[in-house]
Write a protein that holds these residues in place. Structure first.
Motif, PDB file in Angstrom:
ATOM      1  N   MET A 163      -6.545  17.870  -1.695  1.00  0.00           N
ATOM      2  CA  MET A 163      -5.942  18.392  -0.464  1.00  0.00           C
ATOM      3  C   MET A 163      -5.715  17.271   0.548  1.00  0.00           C
ATOM      4  N   ALA A 164      -6.635  16.320   0.628  1.00  0.00           N
ATOM      5  CA  ALA A 164      -6.478  15.192   1.550  1.00  0.00           C
ATOM      6  C   ALA A 164      -5.288  14.325   1.140  1.00  0.00           C
ATOM      7  N   LEU A 165      -5.133  14.089  -0.168  1.00  0.00           N
ATOM      8  CA  LEU A 165      -4.000  13.297  -0.644  1.00  0.00           C
ATOM      9  C   LEU A 165      -2.679  14.023  -0.404  1.00  0.00           C
ATOM     10  N   ASP A 166      -2.676  15.333  -0.633  1.00  0.00           N
ATOM     11  CA  ASP A 166      -1.477  16.125  -0.356  1.00  0.00           C
ATOM     12  C   ASP A 166      -1.118  16.069   1.127  1.00  0.00           C
ATOM     13  N   LEU A 167      -2.124  16.202   1.981  1.00  0.00           N
ATOM     14  CA  LEU A 167      -1.909  16.141   3.426  1.00  0.00           C
ATOM     15  C   LEU A 167      -1.334  14.783   3.830  1.00  0.00           C
ATOM     16  N   HIS A 168      -1.891  13.716   3.274  1.00  0.00           N
ATOM     17  CA  HIS A 168      -1.390  12.369   3.549  1.00  0.00           C
ATOM     18  C   HIS A 168       0.080  12.257   3.153  1.00  0.00           C
ATOM     19  N   GLY A 169       0.417  12.738   1.970  1.00  0.00           N
ATOM     20  CA  GLY A 169       1.802  12.665   1.494  1.00  0.00           C
ATOM     21  C   GLY A 169       2.759  13.447   2.373  1.00  0.00           C
ATOM     22  N   VAL A 170       2.368  14.650   2.760  1.00  0.00           N
ATOM     23  CA  VAL A 170       3.213  15.495   3.610  1.00  0.00           C
ATOM     24  C   VAL A 170       3.388  14.858   4.986  1.00  0.00           C
ATOM     25  N   GLY A 176       2.842   7.648  -1.399  1.00  0.00           N
ATOM     26  CA  GLY A 176       2.037   6.555  -0.881  1.00  0.00           C
ATOM     27  C   GLY A 176       0.539   6.730  -1.000  1.00  0.00           C
ATOM     28  N   THR A 177       0.061   7.430  -2.034  1.00  0.00           N
ATOM     29  CA  THR A 177      -1.377   7.725  -2.121  1.00  0.00           C
ATOM     30  C   THR A 177      -2.144   6.780  -3.032  1.00  0.00           C
ATOM     31  N   ALA A 178      -1.457   5.942  -3.818  1.00  0.00           N
ATOM     32  CA  ALA A 178      -2.156   5.032  -4.741  1.00  0.00           C
ATOM     33  C   ALA A 178      -1.443   3.688  -4.815  1.00  0.00           C
ATOM     34  N   PRO A 179      -1.404   2.932  -3.717  1.00  0.00           N
ATOM     35  CA  PRO A 179      -0.625   1.687  -3.694  1.00  0.00           C
ATOM     36  C   PRO A 179      -1.136   0.600  -4.633  1.00  0.00           C
ATOM     37  N   LEU A 180      -2.378   0.664  -5.035  1.00  0.00           N
ATOM     38  CA  LEU A 180      -2.893  -0.347  -5.957  1.00  0.00           C
ATOM     39  C   LEU A 180      -2.576  -0.008  -7.415  1.00  0.00           C
ATOM     40  N   ARG A 181      -2.241   1.246  -7.699  1.00  0.00           N
ATOM     41  CA  ARG A 181      -1.927   1.660  -9.065  1.00  0.00           C
ATOM     42  C   ARG A 181      -0.436   1.806  -9.316  1.00  0.00           C
ATOM     43  N   ARG A 182       0.289   2.284  -8.318  1.00  0.00           N
ATOM     44  CA  ARG A 182       1.717   2.560  -8.525  1.00  0.00           C
ATOM     45  C   ARG A 182       2.561   1.736  -7.565  1.00  0.00           C
ATOM     46  N   TYR A 183       3.514   1.016  -8.137  1.00  0.00           N
ATOM     47  CA  TYR A 183       4.415   0.167  -7.369  1.00  0.00           C
ATOM     48  C   TYR A 183       5.110   0.960  -6.258  1.00  0.00           C
ATOM     49  N   ILE A 184       5.644   2.117  -6.598  1.00  0.00           N
ATOM     50  CA  ILE A 184       6.439   2.882  -5.639  1.00  0.00           C
ATOM     51  C   ILE A 184       5.588   3.340  -4.447  1.00  0.00           C
ATOM     52  N   ASP A 185       4.287   3.575  -4.655  1.00  0.00           N
ATOM     53  CA  ASP A 185       3.407   3.956  -3.545  1.00  0.00           C
ATOM     54  C   ASP A 185       3.205   2.791  -2.579  1.00  0.00           C
ATOM     55  N   GLY A 186       3.087   1.587  -3.123  1.00  0.00           N
ATOM     56  CA  GLY A 186       2.984   0.404  -2.265  1.00  0.00           C
ATOM     57  C   GLY A 186       4.243   0.206  -1.447  1.00  0.00           C
ATOM     58  N   VAL A 187       5.396   0.445  -2.073  1.00  0.00           N
ATOM     59  CA  VAL A 187       6.682   0.315  -1.371  1.00  0.00           C
ATOM     60  C   VAL A 187       6.789   1.382  -0.278  1.00  0.00           C
ATOM     61  N   ALA A 188       6.329   2.598  -0.569  1.00  0.00           N
ATOM     62  CA  ALA A 188       6.366   3.680   0.423  1.00  0.00           C
ATOM     63  C   ALA A 188       5.479   3.345   1.620  1.00  0.00           C
ATOM     64  N   GLN A 189       4.300   2.788   1.361  1.00  0.00           N
ATOM     65  CA  GLN A 189       3.421   2.422   2.467  1.00  0.00           C
ATOM     66  C   GLN A 189       4.009   1.262   3.275  1.00  0.00           C
ATOM     67  N   ARG A 190       4.658   0.313   2.601  1.00  0.00           N
ATOM     68  CA  ARG A 190       5.317  -0.779   3.314  1.00  0.00           C
ATOM     69  C   ARG A 190       6.407  -0.232   4.227  1.00  0.00           C
ATOM     70  N   GLN A 191       7.170   0.739   3.733  1.00  0.00           N
ATOM     71  CA  GLN A 191       8.230   1.359   4.526  1.00  0.00           C
ATOM     72  C   GLN A 191       7.638   2.087   5.736  1.00  0.00           C
ATOM     73  N   ALA A 192       6.534   2.793   5.523  1.00  0.00           N
ATOM     74  CA  ALA A 192       5.894   3.514   6.626  1.00  0.00           C
ATOM     75  C   ALA A 192       5.406   2.544   7.702  1.00  0.00           C
ATOM     76  N   LEU A 193       4.759   1.454   7.302  1.00  0.00           N
ATOM     77  CA  LEU A 193       4.299   0.460   8.279  1.00  0.00           C
ATOM     78  C   LEU A 193       5.468  -0.161   9.039  1.00  0.00           C
ATOM     79  N   SER A 194       6.533  -0.438   8.330  1.00  0.00           N
ATOM     80  CA  SER A 194       7.698  -1.054   8.952  1.00  0.00           C
ATOM     81  C   SER A 194       8.371  -0.116   9.951  1.00  0.00           C
TER      82      SER A 194
END
Length: 186
Positions: free
Chosen positions: A3-10, A38-56
């Motif tokens: 539920m926490a990961l889902d909340l983060h994604g939403v 963006g819930t697993a940036p160390l495991r999935r490339y696309i999650d790292g890219v999503a988090q980079r986009q969010a920070l930017s």
């Protein structure tokens, strides 16, 4: 945790949407399908890219936000990488099943008959098919049907996951025989 990961994604998706920023996502991971963002940036490339986009976008940190085209390109890279990983896992599983004698002979013969009818529909002349190397003893998995065969005409050895074209030299579904040879570039 789910539920926490889902909340983060939403929340992340909502914030990026409000900022009218494109959201990098892997194919098939839309929020409408229960996908996370963006819930697993160390495991999935696309999650790292999503988090980079969010920070930017949200914090003005890490450079300029990505354009829609760049997000699409990241999606393409992530999808190709995931497909390669899945093909390699599938070929390794097929190789293990083949070596351990667990390859279902009925399914294999059915797949070989399917390949034979495919060739017949092209007048029997087109006998070149795509394959993926297992990385063991020059064995390949014929793409689309999942049948394993040892590839002849190889100097050295094939790397695991390598995509190649092979020519089917001999095919006898009833006797469970398939022989393939690597295609030579002209």
């Amino acid at each position: 945790v789910d539920m926490a990961l889902d909340l983060h994604g939403v929340a992340l998706s909502s914030l990026l949407s409000r900022a009218k920023a494109p959201i990098p996502r892997a194919s098939g991971s839309g929020m409408d399908r229960g996908g996370r963002l963006g819930t697993a940036p160390l495991r999935r490339y696309i999650d790292g890219v999503a988090q980079r986009q969010a920070l930017s976008v949200l914090c003005n940190y890490g450079g300029k936000p990505m354009t829609k085209k760049e997000c699409s390109q990241a999606n393409k890279i992530a999808t190709e990488a995931m497909n390669s990983i899945n093909n390699l896992r599938s070929s390794k599983k097929s190789a293990k099943d083949f070596v351990n004698g667990r390859n279902d002979i009925v399914k294999r013969k059915k797949a070989l008959r399917s390949l034979e009818s495919h060739f017949a529909s092209y007048g029997g002349k087109k006998r070149v098919v795509p394959a993926v190397s297992t990385g063991k003893k020059n064995q390949v998995v014929i793409s689309g049907i999942g049948v394993m065969a040892r590839c002849g005409g190889v100097k050295g050895s094939l790397k695991g996951g390598e995509r190649i074209s092979v020519e089917v030299i001999k095919l006898d579904p009833e006797r469970d025989i398939i022989e393939v040879q690597i295609m030579r570039s002209r």
